[in-house]
Design a protein around this motif. Structure first.
Motif, short mmCIF file in Angstrom:
data_model
loop_
_atom_site.label_atom_id
_atom_site.label_comp_id
_atom_site.label_asym_id
_atom_site.label_seq_id
_atom_site.Cartn_x
_atom_site.Cartn_y
_atom_site.Cartn_z
N GLN A 118 4.13 -5.03 1.88
CA GLN A 118 4.23 -3.63 2.25
C GLN A 118 5.15 -2.92 1.27
O GLN A 118 6.20 -3.45 0.90
N LYS A 134 8.67 -1.88 8.63
CA LYS A 134 7.65 -2.80 9.15
C LYS A 134 7.93 -4.24 8.71
O LYS A 134 7.58 -5.19 9.40
N ARG A 145 -2.60 9.84 15.42
CA ARG A 145 -3.20 10.38 14.20
C ARG A 145 -4.38 11.32 14.50
O ARG A 145 -5.36 10.92 15.12
N1 LIG Z 1 -6.63 2.41 12.28
C1 LIG Z 1 -7.87 2.13 12.63
O1 LIG Z 1 -8.21 2.21 13.82
C2 LIG Z 1 -8.90 1.69 11.60
C3 LIG Z 1 -10.12 1.17 12.05
C4 LIG Z 1 -11.07 0.73 11.12
C5 LIG Z 1 -10.79 0.86 9.76
N2 LIG Z 1 -9.61 1.39 9.34
C6 LIG Z 1 -9.38 1.50 7.90
O2 LIG Z 1 -8.43 0.54 7.49
C7 LIG Z 1 -7.65 1.06 6.41
C8 LIG Z 1 -6.16 0.96 6.73
O3 LIG Z 1 -5.92 1.78 7.86
P1 LIG Z 1 -4.59 1.68 8.72
O4 LIG Z 1 -4.88 2.39 9.98
O5 LIG Z 1 -4.09 0.29 8.78
O6 LIG Z 1 -3.61 2.55 7.79
P2 LIG Z 1 -2.00 2.58 7.83
O7 LIG Z 1 -1.58 3.84 7.14
O8 LIG Z 1 -1.50 2.27 9.20
O9 LIG Z 1 -1.61 1.35 6.93
C9 LIG Z 1 -1.70 1.31 5.55
C10 LIG Z 1 -0.45 0.59 5.05
O10 LIG Z 1 -0.57 0.34 3.65
C11 LIG Z 1 0.70 0.54 3.05
N3 LIG Z 1 0.55 0.73 1.60
C12 LIG Z 1 0.11 1.82 0.95
N4 LIG Z 1 0.13 1.59 -0.39
C13 LIG Z 1 0.57 0.34 -0.57
C14 LIG Z 1 0.84 -0.48 -1.73
N5 LIG Z 1 0.63 0.00 -2.96
N6 LIG Z 1 1.29 -1.73 -1.53
C15 LIG Z 1 1.51 -2.20 -0.29
N7 LIG Z 1 1.30 -1.49 0.83
C16 LIG Z 1 0.84 -0.23 0.69
C17 LIG Z 1 1.24 1.74 3.80
O11 LIG Z 1 2.63 1.88 3.67
C18 LIG Z 1 0.82 1.42 5.24
O12 LIG Z 1 1.76 0.64 5.93
C19 LIG Z 1 -8.13 2.49 6.20
O13 LIG Z 1 -9.10 2.53 5.20
C20 LIG Z 1 -8.78 2.84 7.51
O14 LIG Z 1 -9.76 3.83 7.36
C21 LIG Z 1 -8.65 1.79 10.24
#
Ligand SMILES: NC(=O)c1ccc[n+]([C@@H]2O[C@H](COP(=O)([O-])OP(=O)(O)OC[C@H]3O[C@@H](n4cnc5c(N)ncnc54)[C@H](O)[C@@H]3O)[C@@H](O)[C@H]2O)c1
Length: 556
Positions: free
Chosen positions: A77, A86, A403
């Motif tokens: 992260q 986190k 969100r």
């Molecule tokens: N939340 C849902 O219900 C859901 C469902 C299906 C698909 N998705 C997809 O999954 C993907 C992730 O969604 P999420 O809800 O977990 O997002 P999120 O924002 O909760 O998590 C993304 C994480 O990645 C981290 N991050 C960003 N750049 C980084 C880097 N360079 N190195 C390391 N960590 C980094 C962020 O700090 C964050 O903690 C998205 O594409 C979303 O569309 C989400």
């Protein structure tokens, strides 16, 4: 000056100093070398957000045919002030996401503290140790205006940055599995060239082993099962990548009961995700016009939908509530539109239904402000300076995920109209979209820019004591079907409020008996798609003011 990162519960963690990185990498190398002697594959999950944190635990919990752990997982992260917390939380065995699924904390604790198959880190050097990298960072869609998704763009910054870092660090044989929902075409036309370029810079001749398989996670009661025990679609950039991703997914998720669908190319897997969510967004948006029809013609849309749903061909009809929040449905169709032009280079405009559905969903909540204004007006109270309590900040029932929730738009519009807002949500500690509205979800993402007079919302705090919060309210808006709100007794609500109130039902929360009781108590009731409340009101009036025929009142 040391910088700190604060968890949603207020725990304070110091961000790492430059000298901490080497120490941390040495710690990881030591753990990994022990894990390798145990025959475990090393999996780095990049991004431990809503998806990555639980996916990391699912992989860390996987076992081989003999019941022994088969993977060691490093959740990686970025150490930003917004997200660093986190890492230390995960390393204590505490989930960085709140959930109604008791399996989430149990599994994370089990993997971190008992099986010791899960750790979290802030250093990208972890990638050097990986056999498999699972990418779960976000890929946003930025909207430049409210209710016009065409006026927006994919924000690939975090994803592109992650891909570059992956290309700089992984060994050539590492499988990179992109789970992020991306603009169709990204794996082959964006990710592949980025990693390949980094490989060539490092003198690596091999082509990247790259695949896509999207998540269908639902952060609610079945959070873990929605990742582990659910159907998956996948595809690799070539045969070797496809073989590797199929092998990996078979080892970590329940593909025996939920067989994998393997598609020919990653763009098909990417398109499947976008079409799946655009379909869902469309069937929800379609009911918006019927919701208005119902309100204007004495129809209860909730009962209509239930009557239709008994037909098996129509069983997936759902009432849309105050807009369609969550991270995915408001943005995913936009990624498709954007890809058509900006990845594939087409100039024509083929999309009609997908953008229209998103635009309808994105603005549906604004109608709730109108209902609230009208209900208060019927009680002789102006909306300006009225005290309004919103019950539910998150976008769906029994989760703490705010969100793009419809509630945010309701709060913003009513604030613009001069009301004083209060909010209650048993699942949400802080509503960062308001408390940190200048920087959350990112400086350019806040919906604040579409409304006036929003500054004071930085002070909005999520209340936990319902009775106390009700005290003095002029209006109560039921926005989410949290279990805490389903059986609230109208007499108790009115007593806590200190008198008659306006009640707005956005999600079919009130049955007819409760609606009737609110009217008997002198309240005004309105609801999205609930035109029949006027009929109940007239019946109550008839009973109390004998002689007055129904349908003569004009204020509605
Ligand atoms: N939340 C849902 O219900 C859901 C469902 C299906 C698909 N998705 C997809 O999954 C993907 C992730 O969604 P999420 O809800 O977990 O997002 P999120 O924002 O909760 O998590 C993304 C994480 O990645 C981290 N991050 C960003 N750049 C980084 C880097 N360079 N190195 C390391 N960590 C980094 C962020 O700090 C964050 O903690 C998205 O594409 C979303 O569309 C989400």
């Amino acid at each position: 000056m040391p910088e700190y990162s604060f968890s949603p519960t207020g725990a304070k963690f110091k961000l790492p100093d430059p000298e901490d990185y080497l120490k941390e990498f040495n710690r990881l190398k030591e753990v990994v070398s022990k894990q390798r002697t145990l025959g475990r594959e090393i999996v780095v999950v990049l991004g431990v957000g809503f998806v990555g944190a639980v996916m990391a635990a699912v992989v860390a919990d996987a076992q081989d045919g003999n019941g022994n752990p088969s993977k060691f997982v490093i959740g990686m992260q970025r150490p930003s002030a917004r997200s660093y917390w986190k890492i230390p939380l995960l390393n204590l065995g505490i989930p960085p996401v709140s959930s109604e699924d008791p399996e989430v904390p149990l599994m994370i604790n089990r993997c971190v503290n008992e099986k010791k198959t899960l750790t979290a880190t802030f250093t990208h050097d972890a990638l050097k140790l990986a056999d498999v990298v699972v990418v779960d960072v976000q890929c946003d869609y930025l909207k430049e205006s409210l209710g016009n998704v065409r006026n927006g763009r994919a924000d690939m910054e975090a994803l592109e940055e992650s891909l570059e870092i992956i290309g700089q660090n992984i060994s050539p044989e590492t499988l990179v599995l992109i789970e992020t929902t991306v603009a169709p075409g990204t794996t082959e036309q964006v990710a592949y060239p980025i990693i390949k370029k980094m490989f060539r810079k490092r003198g690596i001749e091999r082509d990247p082993l790259l695949a896509h398989s999207f998540e269908r996670v639902m952060p609610g009661k079945n959070y873990v099962a929605s990742i582990r025990d659910f159907w998956r679609v996948c595809s690799g950039v070539n045969e070797e990548a496809t073989r590797s991703v199929v092998k990996f997914l078979k080892e970590v998720i329940n593909t025996e009961k939920y067989p994998l669908t393997v598609l020919d190319r990653p763009i098909e897997s990417e398109t499947a995700k976008i079409v799946e969510n655009s379909f869902r967004a469309t069937i929800l948006a379609f009911l918006d016009e019927w919701s208005l029809f119902a309100e204007q013609n004495g129809v209860d849309l909730i009962k209509v939908i239930n009557a239709i749903k008994v037909r098996p061909t129509h069983s997936n009809m759902i009432f849309p509530g105050p807009g369609i929040g969550g991270y995915c449905l408001p943005k995913d169709g936009g990624l498709g539109l954007w890809a058509y032009r900006h990845i594939h280079g087409f100039e024509d405009d083929i999309f009609k239904i997908t953008p229209m559905a998103i635009d309808i969903n994105d603005t549906r909540a604004l109608h709730v402000a109108q209902l609230t204004r009208d209900a208060l007006r019927n009680m002789g109270r102006p909306i300006a300076s009225a005290e309004i309590l919103v019950l539910g900040a998150s976008y769906r029932e029994d989760v703490g995920d705010t969100r793009y929730s419809g509630s945010e738009l309701i709060v913003r519009r009513l604030t613009e109209m001069g009301a004083e807002l209060k909010v209650h949500d048993p699942y949400v500690g802080h509503w960062w979209e308001f408390e940190k509205q200048d920087e959350y979800p990112a400086s350019s993402h806040s919906l604040k820019k579409f409304f006036r007079g929003q500054e004071k919302l930085k002070d909005l705090r999520v209340e936990q004591d319902l009775n106390k919060t009700l005290n003095g309210a002029d209006a109560v808006i039921f926005t989410v079907r949290h279990k805490h709100y389903l059986n609230l007794d109208p007499d108790a609500v009115v007593k806590s409020a200190g008198g008659a109130i306006a009640v707005i039902d956005c999600f079919g929360i009130l049955d007819d008996e409760k609606i009737r009781r609110y009217f008997e108590l002198g309240c005004e009731v309105k609801g999205l798609g609930r035109g029949h409340v006027k009929r109940i009101k007239d019946q109550v009036r008839l009973k109390t003011q004998s002689g007055e025929p129904p349908g003569l009142r004009t204020e509605d």
